[in-house]
Design a protein around this motif. Structure first.
Motif, PDB file in Angstrom:
ATOM      1  N   ARG A  81     -18.028  -8.449   1.004  1.00 62.02           N
ATOM      2  CA  ARG A  81     -16.860  -7.547   0.887  1.00 62.02           C
ATOM      3  C   ARG A  81     -17.204  -6.348   0.014  1.00 62.02           C
ATOM      4  NH1 ARG A  81     -12.584 -12.482   0.307  1.00 62.02           N
ATOM      5  NH2 ARG A  81     -12.596 -13.017   2.514  1.00 62.02           N
ATOM      6  N   GLU A 135     -15.360  -6.770  -7.182  1.00 57.80           N
ATOM      7  CA  GLU A 135     -15.096  -7.711  -6.079  1.00 57.80           C
ATOM      8  C   GLU A 135     -16.134  -8.821  -6.162  1.00 57.80           C
ATOM      9  OE1 GLU A 135     -12.992  -8.392  -3.374  1.00 57.80           O
ATOM     10  OE2 GLU A 135     -14.458  -9.961  -2.961  1.00 57.80           O
ATOM     11  N   ASP A 189      -4.888  -7.531  -7.926  1.00 53.84           N
ATOM     12  CA  ASP A 189      -4.268  -8.002  -6.690  1.00 53.84           C
ATOM     13  C   ASP A 189      -5.124  -9.084  -6.049  1.00 53.84           C
ATOM     14  OD1 ASP A 189      -2.688  -8.032  -4.356  1.00 53.84           O
ATOM     15  OD2 ASP A 189      -3.949  -6.495  -3.418  1.00 53.84           O
ATOM     16  N   TYR A 236      -8.975  -3.165   6.695  1.00 52.98           N
ATOM     17  CA  TYR A 236      -8.409  -4.320   7.408  1.00 52.98           C
ATOM     18  C   TYR A 236      -8.872  -4.291   8.863  1.00 52.98           C
ATOM     19  CZ  TYR A 236      -5.865  -5.352   3.233  1.00 52.98           C
ATOM     20  OH  TYR A 236      -5.576  -5.695   1.932  1.00 52.98           O
ATOM     21  N   SER A 275      -6.548  -1.123  -0.508  1.00 49.78           N
ATOM     22  CA  SER A 275      -5.988  -0.406  -1.670  1.00 49.78           C
ATOM     23  C   SER A 275      -6.987   0.549  -2.343  1.00 49.78           C
ATOM     24  CB  SER A 275      -5.395  -1.388  -2.673  1.00 49.78           C
ATOM     25  OG  SER A 275      -6.314  -2.410  -2.985  1.00 49.78           O
ATOM     26  N   GLN A 281     -16.757 -11.064 -11.327  1.00 43.28           N
ATOM     27  CA  GLN A 281     -15.464 -11.715 -11.532  1.00 43.28           C
ATOM     28  C   GLN A 281     -14.515 -10.731 -12.180  1.00 43.28           C
ATOM     29  OE1 GLN A 281     -14.522 -14.974 -10.740  1.00 43.28           O
ATOM     30  NE2 GLN A 281     -16.395 -14.755  -9.531  1.00 43.28           N
ATOM     31  N   HIS A 305       0.828  -1.210   0.000  1.00 41.66           N
ATOM     32  CA  HIS A 305       0.000   0.000   0.000  1.00 41.66           C
ATOM     33  C   HIS A 305       0.863   1.260   0.000  1.00 41.66           C
ATOM     34  CE1 HIS A 305      -3.683  -2.336   1.725  1.00 41.66           C
ATOM     35  NE2 HIS A 305      -3.431  -2.617   0.467  1.00 41.66           N
TER      36      HIS A 305
HETATM   37  C1  LIG Z   1      -5.876  -9.871  -1.843  1.00 40.31           C
HETATM   38  S1  LIG Z   1      -7.541  -9.397  -1.689  1.00 40.31           S
HETATM   39  C2  LIG Z   1      -7.533  -7.744  -2.304  1.00 40.31           C
HETATM   40  C3  LIG Z   1      -6.899  -6.785  -1.390  1.00 40.31           C
HETATM   41  C4  LIG Z   1      -6.920  -5.363  -1.866  1.00 40.31           C
HETATM   42  N1  LIG Z   1      -6.321  -5.223  -3.205  1.00 40.31           N
HETATM   43  C5  LIG Z   1      -6.135  -4.523  -0.892  1.00 40.31           C
HETATM   44  O1  LIG Z   1      -4.908  -4.419  -1.061  1.00 40.31           O
HETATM   45  O2  LIG Z   1      -6.728  -3.972   0.033  1.00 40.31           O
HETATM   46  C6  LIG Z   1      -8.343 -10.240  -2.987  1.00 40.31           C
HETATM   47  C7  LIG Z   1      -9.819 -10.005  -3.101  1.00 40.31           C
HETATM   48  O3  LIG Z   1     -10.241 -10.543  -4.351  1.00 40.31           O
HETATM   49  C8  LIG Z   1     -11.500 -11.173  -4.205  1.00 40.31           C
HETATM   50  N2  LIG Z   1     -11.577 -12.160  -5.296  1.00 40.31           N
HETATM   51  C9  LIG Z   1     -11.074 -13.424  -5.329  1.00 40.31           C
HETATM   52  N3  LIG Z   1     -11.266 -13.973  -6.544  1.00 40.31           N
HETATM   53  C10 LIG Z   1     -11.894 -13.042  -7.303  1.00 40.31           C
HETATM   54  C11 LIG Z   1     -12.316 -12.999  -8.657  1.00 40.31           C
HETATM   55  N4  LIG Z   1     -12.141 -14.032  -9.480  1.00 40.31           N
HETATM   56  N5  LIG Z   1     -12.874 -11.871  -9.121  1.00 40.31           N
HETATM   57  C12 LIG Z   1     -13.056 -10.802  -8.303  1.00 40.31           C
HETATM   58  N6  LIG Z   1     -12.685 -10.782  -7.003  1.00 40.31           N
HETATM   59  C13 LIG Z   1     -12.102 -11.883  -6.511  1.00 40.31           C
HETATM   60  C14 LIG Z   1     -11.476 -11.732  -2.809  1.00 40.31           C
HETATM   61  O4  LIG Z   1     -12.802 -11.863  -2.299  1.00 40.31           O
HETATM   62  C15 LIG Z   1     -10.671 -10.679  -2.037  1.00 40.31           C
HETATM   63  O5  LIG Z   1     -11.515  -9.733  -1.456  1.00 40.31           O
END
Ligand SMILES: C[S@@+](CC[C@H](N)C(=O)[O-])C[C@H]1O[C@@H](n2cnc3c(N)ncnc32)[C@H](O)[C@@H]1O
Length: 364
Positions: free
Chosen positions: A89, A84, A143, A52, A59, A119, A19
């Protein structure tokens, strides 16, 4: 990292460093882009809940804070497109963005936020098309939990807008462990790399598998259209290696990302390792940076060249091909000259001086 089940989770040290890097980079990116373009877009395909467990911003909130600030000094427009998959979430993220927009005078009609449940692929592209972002510069953060989860065609489509940039999270251990035995995982790898060149990893010794995948992915980004890449190596709490890979077409983007990276606190789970360093030494970026790897890289480069190279050439090489900054080159060349590693002509080092590697022991 293992995918958490709860809506929000603890922020670990490498996420904090990520971040900090993102904030620094966007602080540089936003004014440059807003001075050239009417509309710029910040997008995420794996947006998360925006917060968090300890209350630290996710982010999308980091980006929102940076763009709110940048728009106070610009009449232009910023769009944020956040996708998302998890409904709870996504709702949390909506609340967090609404709370930030409503507080501290951050409300700004020129900061247009779109949050969608879906997705990463194909929904992110559909959302970007719907709000008219695909024809304008975008910074796209992909991410996920490291997957591999980002399909290659998504990168290709983003790269068709020539000023757009991406940042992708990639955890190599999944493919290393499972893709050799399972066809489905291999297919996921092929979709991520945009081909099967990466299958060579199965013949690599264990110690170099991760770096091998890292280098194949940098090539994939190049094929997608992002000819310059920078790699940040992060170690999560469980000791897993995670790469954060930045792709751009622009030297200025590389320059600004490096400036961001050299000021981020690396006590917190981020390591840098220059892909070109033959010794693959992990680095802490300290006030007095360790330029040992750069010395090896420049010597390799000079030895492989048919003729001496100018200092300006070596500075550009450092910018585009290593993790070092051009400003680190001249002080290092002075030490290399004093140590008898290189010959400088004429004696004083300026941009147009030429540098040739001396063979070991050539001075004696
Ligand atoms: C590592 S976290 C993201 C953290 C965020 N970028 C941050 O730094 O605060 C990954 C997120 O992606 C979501 N996720 C997982 N697979 C996904 C998909 N195929 N499409 C969209 N979101 C997805 C999860 O629910 C989770 O909230």
């Amino acid at each position: 990292m293992a995918a958490p089940k709860d809506v929000i989770w603890e922020r670990d040290p490498h996420t904090a460093a990520k971040h900090a890097l993102l904030r620094r980079y966007l602080q540089a990116w936003a004014p440059i882009m807003l001075s050239r373009d009417e509309v710029v877009t910040y997008a995420e395909g794996f947006a998360g809940p925006g917060v968090y467990r300890g209350g630290e911003p996710g982010s999308p909130l980091v980006a929102h804070q940076v763009f709110s600030g940048a728009l106070r000094r610009s009449p232009r427009m910023v769009k944020m497109v956040l996708v998302e998959e998890n409904a709870r979430r996504k709702t949390e993220l909506e609340h967090r963005i609404a709370a930030t927009s409503g507080s501290s005078g951050a409300r700004n009609d020129r900061l247009d936020v779109h949050i969608a449940q879906g997705q990463c692929h194909p929904d992110l592209l559909q959302q970007l098309a719907r709000v008219g972002s695909l024809d304008h510069p975008m910074f796209v953060l992909l991410d996920g939990f490291g997957g591999p989860e980002v399909p290659f065609p998504l990168l290709q489509r983003i790269a068709t807008q020539r000023r757009s940039e991406v940042m992708v999270t990639f955890q190599p251990s999944f493919l290393v462990r499972f893709a050799g035995k399972d066809e489905r995982h291999r297919a996921a790898g092929d979709a991520f790399f945009g081909g099967n060149d990466w299958h060579g990893v199965f013949q690599e010794p264990s110690s170099s598998k991760a770096a091998y995948l890292r280098d194949r992915y940098r090539e994939s980004l190049g094929r997608a259209g992002f000819q310059h890449t920078l790699v940040f190596e992060m170690i999560d709490e469980a000791g897993h290696l995670l790469y954060l890979i930045f792709g751009t077409r622009h030297e200025r983007g590389v320059e600004k990302m490096k400036e961001a990276m050299w000021v981020v606190d690396t006590t917190s789970g981020v390591r840098y390792r220059d892909p070109k360093d033959p010794n693959q030494q992990a680095l802490d970026l300290e006030l007095e940076p360790d330029t040992g790897p750069l010395r090896r890289i420049l010597l390799d480069h000079l030895r492989s060249a048919p003729a001496a190279r100018s200092v300006d050439h070596l500075k550009r090489y450092a910018l585009l091909e290593t993790i070092y900054r051009p400003t680190q080159v001249i002080p290092l060349l002075k030490r290399m000259r004093d140590d008898g590693d290189v010959n400088v002509s004429p004696g004083r080092i300026t941009g147009t001086s030429t540098i040739a590697a001396l063979r070991q022991g050539a001075l004696f």
